[in-house]
Write a protein that holds these residues in place. Structure first.
Motif, PDB file in Angstrom:
ATOM      1  N   UNK A  17     -10.736 -15.037   1.000  1.00  0.00           N
ATOM      2  CA  UNK A  17     -11.332 -14.468   2.207  1.00  0.00           C
ATOM      3  C   UNK A  17     -10.400 -13.387   2.715  1.00  0.00           C
ATOM      4  N   UNK A  18     -10.981 -12.338   3.257  1.00  0.00           N
ATOM      5  CA  UNK A  18     -10.173 -11.239   3.772  1.00  0.00           C
ATOM      6  C   UNK A  18      -9.825 -10.259   2.668  1.00  0.00           C
ATOM      7  N   UNK A  19      -8.832  -9.439   2.926  1.00  0.00           N
ATOM      8  CA  UNK A  19      -8.429  -8.384   1.995  1.00  0.00           C
ATOM      9  C   UNK A  19      -7.426  -8.914   0.969  1.00  0.00           C
ATOM     10  N   UNK A  20      -7.888  -9.783   0.094  1.00  0.00           N
ATOM     11  CA  UNK A  20      -7.040 -10.338  -0.970  1.00  0.00           C
ATOM     12  C   UNK A  20      -7.258  -9.490  -2.218  1.00  0.00           C
ATOM     13  N   UNK A  21      -6.189  -8.907  -2.736  1.00  0.00           N
ATOM     14  CA  UNK A  21      -6.304  -8.022  -3.899  1.00  0.00           C
ATOM     15  C   UNK A  21      -6.417  -8.826  -5.202  1.00  0.00           C
ATOM     16  N   UNK A  22      -6.883  -8.167  -6.239  1.00  0.00           N
ATOM     17  CA  UNK A  22      -7.090  -8.803  -7.546  1.00  0.00           C
ATOM     18  C   UNK A  22      -5.784  -9.264  -8.185  1.00  0.00           C
ATOM     19  N   UNK A  23      -4.706  -8.539  -7.942  1.00  0.00           N
ATOM     20  CA  UNK A  23      -3.412  -8.935  -8.505  1.00  0.00           C
ATOM     21  C   UNK A  23      -2.966 -10.284  -7.953  1.00  0.00           C
ATOM     22  N   UNK A  24      -3.161 -10.491  -6.667  1.00  0.00           N
ATOM     23  CA  UNK A  24      -2.801 -11.776  -6.054  1.00  0.00           C
ATOM     24  C   UNK A  24      -3.680 -12.891  -6.584  1.00  0.00           C
ATOM     25  N   UNK A  25      -4.969 -12.620  -6.764  1.00  0.00           N
ATOM     26  CA  UNK A  25      -5.877 -13.636  -7.313  1.00  0.00           C
ATOM     27  C   UNK A  25      -5.508 -13.987  -8.754  1.00  0.00           C
ATOM     28  N   UNK A  26      -5.157 -12.996  -9.540  1.00  0.00           N
ATOM     29  CA  UNK A  26      -4.735 -13.254 -10.915  1.00  0.00           C
ATOM     30  C   UNK A  26      -3.450 -14.066 -10.971  1.00  0.00           C
ATOM     31  N   UNK A  47     -10.982 -27.060  -5.362  1.00  0.00           N
ATOM     32  CA  UNK A  47     -11.048 -25.676  -4.924  1.00  0.00           C
ATOM     33  C   UNK A  47      -9.737 -25.258  -4.267  1.00  0.00           C
ATOM     34  N   UNK A  48      -9.352 -24.009  -4.513  1.00  0.00           N
ATOM     35  CA  UNK A  48      -8.207 -23.403  -3.842  1.00  0.00           C
ATOM     36  C   UNK A  48      -8.736 -22.173  -3.115  1.00  0.00           C
ATOM     37  N   UNK A  49      -8.369 -22.054  -1.850  1.00  0.00           N
ATOM     38  CA  UNK A  49      -8.822 -20.923  -1.044  1.00  0.00           C
ATOM     39  C   UNK A  49      -7.602 -20.150  -0.555  1.00  0.00           C
ATOM     40  N   UNK A  50      -7.620 -18.840  -0.785  1.00  0.00           N
ATOM     41  CA  UNK A  50      -6.548 -17.957  -0.316  1.00  0.00           C
ATOM     42  C   UNK A  50      -7.152 -17.029   0.733  1.00  0.00           C
ATOM     43  N   UNK A  51      -6.489 -16.964   1.895  1.00  0.00           N
ATOM     44  CA  UNK A  51      -7.012 -16.189   3.019  1.00  0.00           C
ATOM     45  C   UNK A  51      -5.942 -15.214   3.492  1.00  0.00           C
ATOM     46  N   UNK A  52      -6.363 -13.993   3.736  1.00  0.00           N
ATOM     47  CA  UNK A  52      -5.482 -12.999   4.354  1.00  0.00           C
ATOM     48  C   UNK A  52      -6.087 -12.647   5.705  1.00  0.00           C
ATOM     49  N   UNK A  53      -5.355 -12.942   6.758  1.00  0.00           N
ATOM     50  CA  UNK A  53      -5.838 -12.683   8.115  1.00  0.00           C
ATOM     51  C   UNK A  53      -5.930 -11.192   8.366  1.00  0.00           C
TER      52      UNK A  53
END
Length: 136
Positions: A17-26, A47-53
């Motif tokens: 969620x938010x502005x998470x870039x592809x490099x961080x997801x990889x 499930x793992x959820x990564x959020x950038x406020x």
């Protein structure tokens, strides 16, 4: 030549969620797979959820939450950090500890024994009962 090009969905979903870039997801996918894919670990789903406020004033705008099921046990891990790689590294450390605890609980009697034809031991009889039957 015939090949099977179907991709299996990973047992652990990765959402953002938010502005998470592809490099961080990889990077997160690599770290999560390293933890949940280790040999000897029972089946893992979740499930793992990564959020950038989006708030610029937040001291730790990155957060990650893992909600996994490991052999019937629920494991929930939370992490908050200043950068995407830091939050993934923190999540990996905490996730490794919690999955290790769940795997140890599974190893200590919560696993079914292999049947005799697969190398497991058959039904055990008390030694004292067999000795007294032989003497009588």
């Amino acid at each position: 030549m015939t090949t099977d090009r179907t991709q299996q969905t990973p047992p652990v979903r990765l959402r953002s969620e938010g502005a998470v870039d592809e490099a961080t997801l990889g990077y997160a996918r690599t770290k999560i797979d390293a933890v949940v894919g280790r040999p000897g670990l029972p089946a893992v789903t979740g499930e793992v959820r990564i959020v950038r406020a989006s708030a610029h004033h937040a001291g730790r705008p990155w957060s990650a939450t893992a909600d996994l099921r490991i052999a019937g046990r629920q494991v929930v891990v939370l992490a908050e950090e200043a950068t995407g790689t830091e939050v993934v590294d923190r999540l990996q450390d905490r996730l490794r500890r919690q999955t290790e605890k769940a795997a140890q609980a599974w190893d200590h009697g919560h696993r079914t024994a292999a049947p005799p034809w697969r190398g497991g031991s058959g039904p055990s009889r008390p030694a004292a009962a067999s000795d007294s039957a032989a003497q009588g």
